[in-house]
Write a protein that holds these residues in place. Sequence first.
Motif, short mmCIF file in Angstrom:
data_model
loop_
_atom_site.label_atom_id
_atom_site.label_comp_id
_atom_site.label_asym_id
_atom_site.label_seq_id
_atom_site.Cartn_x
_atom_site.Cartn_y
_atom_site.Cartn_z
N ASN A 69 -26.88 -26.83 -53.93
CA ASN A 69 -25.71 -26.01 -53.33
C ASN A 69 -25.30 -26.71 -52.00
O ASN A 69 -24.93 -25.83 -51.21
CB ASN A 69 -26.06 -24.63 -53.26
CG ASN A 69 -25.97 -24.01 -54.80
OD1 ASN A 69 -25.16 -24.41 -55.58
ND2 ASN A 69 -26.80 -23.28 -54.88
N CYS A 83 -25.24 -26.77 -46.32
CA CYS A 83 -25.12 -25.77 -47.44
C CYS A 83 -23.64 -25.59 -47.75
O CYS A 83 -22.83 -25.58 -46.71
CB CYS A 83 -25.75 -24.45 -47.29
SG CYS A 83 -27.59 -24.46 -47.06
N GLN A 103 -27.82 -18.01 -51.85
CA GLN A 103 -26.58 -17.22 -51.70
C GLN A 103 -26.21 -16.04 -50.44
O GLN A 103 -27.39 -15.39 -50.46
CB GLN A 103 -26.51 -16.71 -53.16
CG GLN A 103 -25.31 -15.88 -53.44
CD GLN A 103 -25.33 -15.18 -54.72
OE1 GLN A 103 -25.27 -16.05 -55.79
NE2 GLN A 103 -25.74 -14.07 -54.97
N GLU A 131 -21.67 -14.80 -52.42
CA GLU A 131 -21.43 -16.20 -52.15
C GLU A 131 -19.77 -16.28 -51.63
O GLU A 131 -18.99 -17.11 -51.73
CB GLU A 131 -20.95 -17.02 -53.71
CG GLU A 131 -22.50 -17.17 -54.16
CD GLU A 131 -22.49 -18.11 -55.58
OE1 GLU A 131 -21.52 -18.74 -55.64
OE2 GLU A 131 -23.34 -17.99 -56.41
#
Length: 186
Positions: A69, A83, A103, A131
Amino acid sequence: IGDPSGLGVGGARRLLGSSGSQGMCWVDGDGCVAEGICYTMLGSCGVIRATAQADLDECELGLETCHRNATCINLKGLYRCDCAAGFYGTGTGLTGSGTECYQCPAGKYSDSGATVCTVCASYPLSVSPPESTSAASCGCRSGYYGNILSPNGTCQECPPNFYCPGGAEELPCPANSSSPRLRSVR
């Protein structure tokens, strides 16, 4: 010894020396454009001949250690992992936040490259989905109303005889109906 970088430029390469997996130094083979450049798993580590200098794109070659991610950003001689928006990372230093990405939970959001998630305004009376990538994802919880994106905006308890589905709306109850008072979340 094989070429761990998979560059496939020029002829054979030879190992100059190593001090762990990140210290392997490879020299370009015959006919290379970047003659005599020594490469490590982190990029160029020096020029064997002072005739050329090139940067190894660790991101394009898949030599980076970014989290799934995260986005890899090539820098001269190294790389950085950021990120993705909606995630935060604990990585520090030159490799960036994205070596481990987590997240953002409900009620928080983040831009890309964040090391922490930002709490929505008027929390805990506001919420956002997990998110979330910006403050625009935040809104008042069901039973409350208000525009928390405006300056000094807060979530207010829904007034009697109104229905507040969350967000900025307060809707009048239909004829012959009412709404109960909420117990405060605070």
